[in-house]
Enzyme design. Structure first.
Site, PDB file in Angstrom:
ATOM      1  N   TRP A 243       0.850  -1.190   0.000  1.00  0.00           N
ATOM      2  CA  TRP A 243       0.000   0.000   0.000  1.00  0.00           C
ATOM      3  C   TRP A 243       0.889   1.246   0.000  1.00  0.00           C
ATOM      4  CZ3 TRP A 243      -1.195  -4.360   2.919  1.00  0.00           C
ATOM      5  CH2 TRP A 243      -2.363  -5.008   2.542  1.00  0.00           C
TER       6      TRP A 243
ATOM      7  N   HIS B 151      -7.012   1.681   2.816  1.00  0.00           N
ATOM      8  CA  HIS B 151      -8.121   0.745   2.525  1.00  0.00           C
ATOM      9  C   HIS B 151      -9.169   0.841   3.640  1.00  0.00           C
ATOM     10  CE1 HIS B 151      -5.465  -2.569   4.616  1.00  0.00           C
ATOM     11  NE2 HIS B 151      -5.568  -1.486   5.333  1.00  0.00           N
TER      12      HIS B 151
ATOM     13  N   ARG C 148      -4.092   6.513  -2.111  1.00  0.00           N
ATOM     14  CA  ARG C 148      -2.816   5.823  -2.330  1.00  0.00           C
ATOM     15  C   ARG C 148      -1.863   6.708  -3.117  1.00  0.00           C
ATOM     16  NH1 ARG C 148      -4.365  -0.553  -2.958  1.00  0.00           N
ATOM     17  NH2 ARG C 148      -5.875  -0.526  -1.266  1.00  0.00           N
TER      18      ARG C 148
ATOM     19  N   GLN D  23     -13.690   2.372  -1.678  1.00  0.00           N
ATOM     20  CA  GLN D  23     -13.709   0.927  -1.446  1.00  0.00           C
ATOM     21  C   GLN D  23     -14.963   0.512  -0.694  1.00  0.00           C
ATOM     22  OE1 GLN D  23     -10.294  -0.768   0.589  1.00  0.00           O
ATOM     23  NE2 GLN D  23      -9.225  -1.130  -1.339  1.00  0.00           N
TER      24      GLN D  23
ATOM     25  N   VAL E  11      -5.978 -12.126   6.192  1.00  0.00           N
ATOM     26  CA  VAL E  11      -6.896 -13.222   5.857  1.00  0.00           C
ATOM     27  C   VAL E  11      -6.098 -14.508   5.609  1.00  0.00           C
ATOM     28  CG1 VAL E  11      -8.941 -12.018   4.962  1.00  0.00           C
ATOM     29  CG2 VAL E  11      -6.949 -12.275   3.499  1.00  0.00           C
TER      30      VAL E  11
ATOM     31  N   ALA F 283     -13.859 -11.632   5.094  1.00  0.00           N
ATOM     32  CA  ALA F 283     -13.821 -10.191   4.805  1.00  0.00           C
ATOM     33  C   ALA F 283     -13.472 -10.024   3.335  1.00  0.00           C
ATOM     34  CB  ALA F 283     -12.777  -9.504   5.675  1.00  0.00           C
TER      35      ALA F 283
END
Ligand code: FA5
Length: 347
Positions: A164, A178, A204, A218, A261, A315
């Site tokens: 990022w 995000h 970003r 987002q 995740v 997610a």
């Protein structure tokens, strides 16, 4: 000086006063009034002449004539001032009449604007997810390192931070990269089951092109409960995309890495333009990679005070503009914020 001469002069002062009064009343602009002031009160005026002519009068006669002429002077001056006031008020009234605004008249000919395509899509996306039982949250545009990174299993120095390109403030805060920045807050503020989406702008520090903006929107989703598995996620997202694109679409999960995740991956959608047959937009693959997603990492659950042995969840995070681009055949993401009215008015 003979008394009859004094009387003559007094009556001459009265005549001058009357004459000046008539002319002042008739004056209709400030220039005329100024000329009258010079004529009746100036150094060469008749009043001054009268005063000059009483040098050899007795003191009592001088006093009488002096008082009378001073009174006449101030009466003329007052009349001039009064008239100036009247003329100015009249001028002001004329201007007011010209500029009068009647606020009771309904507006006509003013075209109302309309909501931007991003706003209407946010409303549409919220509506679909709310009907599916999700609550809606909005992120903080500026947040801290803990929420944007650390609470998502990305400690300081972790190489994944490089994924990022981050804008930092001088105080060490972050313009959120995000909407995952809200995961820890949402998960720690309520007991499962948790079903929530987060919609908001992300930032970003990256070069822009037809598919990349420095500022974009987002849509994050989190779902935590007992016994939640990967197929639940695919089912939820398939349901959403089919509703949004008004088509029954196939979805596919391809493994990818996000520290928050496990397993993590990219979700692809059968191409909405060619129905999976292969076209230019999907590069003949029949699939469109649309979002990052996965099962929430046990560490992320733990940091939010949720026991990963009892609960599990998924997610996701997708870019709203890319979704809209596909639906409306828009070929450059930079058009959304360009201020180009020809573009905006189409939607
Ligand atoms: C993320 O930002 C993760 N937070 C997503 C996520 C959430 C993964 C939860 C797992 C679980 P990524 O950097 O790939 O991931 O961005 C997600 C989506 O945002 C992209 O697929 C794309 O649709 C959109 N996006 C990312 N960068 C840009 C950009 N510069 N301009 C426009 N859209 C972008």
């Amino acid at each position: 000086m003979e008394n009859s001469k004094v009387e003559d002069l007094l009556s001459k002062i009265n005549t001058l006063l009357d004459e000046a009064g008539t002319k002042i009343n008739a004056a209709d602009n400030l220039q005329i009034l100024e000329a009258l002031r010079v004529e009746y009160l100036g150094r060469k005026s008749q009043l001054i002449d009268i005063l000059k002519g009483i040098k050899d009068a007795e003191p009592s006669q001088k006093a009488k004539l002096g008082q009378r002429s001073n009174l006449a002077k101030s009466q003329i001056e007052n009349k001039i001032q009064e008239k100036i006031k009247q003329i100015k008020e009249k001028e002001l009234k004329a201007i007011e009449l010209q500029e009068e605004i009647d606020i009771s008249i309904p507006p006509s000919g003013i075209k109302k604007g309309h909501k931007h395509l991003i706003t209407t899509t946010i409303e549409e996306v919220e509506d679909i997810f709310m009907r599916m039982g999700f609550e809606v949250h909005y992120p903080y545009a500026i947040d801290d390192d803990y929420h944007n990174f650390e609470s998502l299993n990305i400690p300081p120095g972790h190489p994944a931070r490089d994924s990022w390109d981050t804008f930092w403030t001088e105080q060490g805060k972050i313009a959120i990269t995000h909407t995952s920045s809200m995961q820890n807050r949402i998960l720690s503020q309520q007991k499962p089951p948790v079903r929530a989406i987060v919609i908001g702008r992300c930032f970003r520090n990256e070069a822009t092109d037809a598919r990349h903006e420095h500022t974009f929107t987002q849509v994050e989703g989190v779902y935590v409960d007992k016994g939640i598995t990967l197929p639940d996620m695919l089912g939820t997202l398939k349901e959403f995309f089919s509703k949004y694109y008004k088509k029954d679409l196939a979805v596919k999960f391809t493994p990818d890495f996000f520290p928050f995740v496990e397993p993590g991956g990219m979700m692809s959608l059968s191409c909405i333009l060619c129905n999976g047959e292969g076209c230019k937009v999907c590069k003949q693959t029949g699939w469109l990679e649309l979002l990052g997603c996965g099962m929430i990492h046990p560490k992320v659950l733990e940091m939010a005070g949720i026991d990963p042995k009892t609960y599990s969840g998924f997610a996701w995070g997708f870019g709203l503009e890319r979704l809209i681009m596909l639906k409306n055949n828009i070929n450059d993401i930079r058009l959304f914020n360009s201020g180009d009215l020809d573009f905006i008015k189409q939607f």
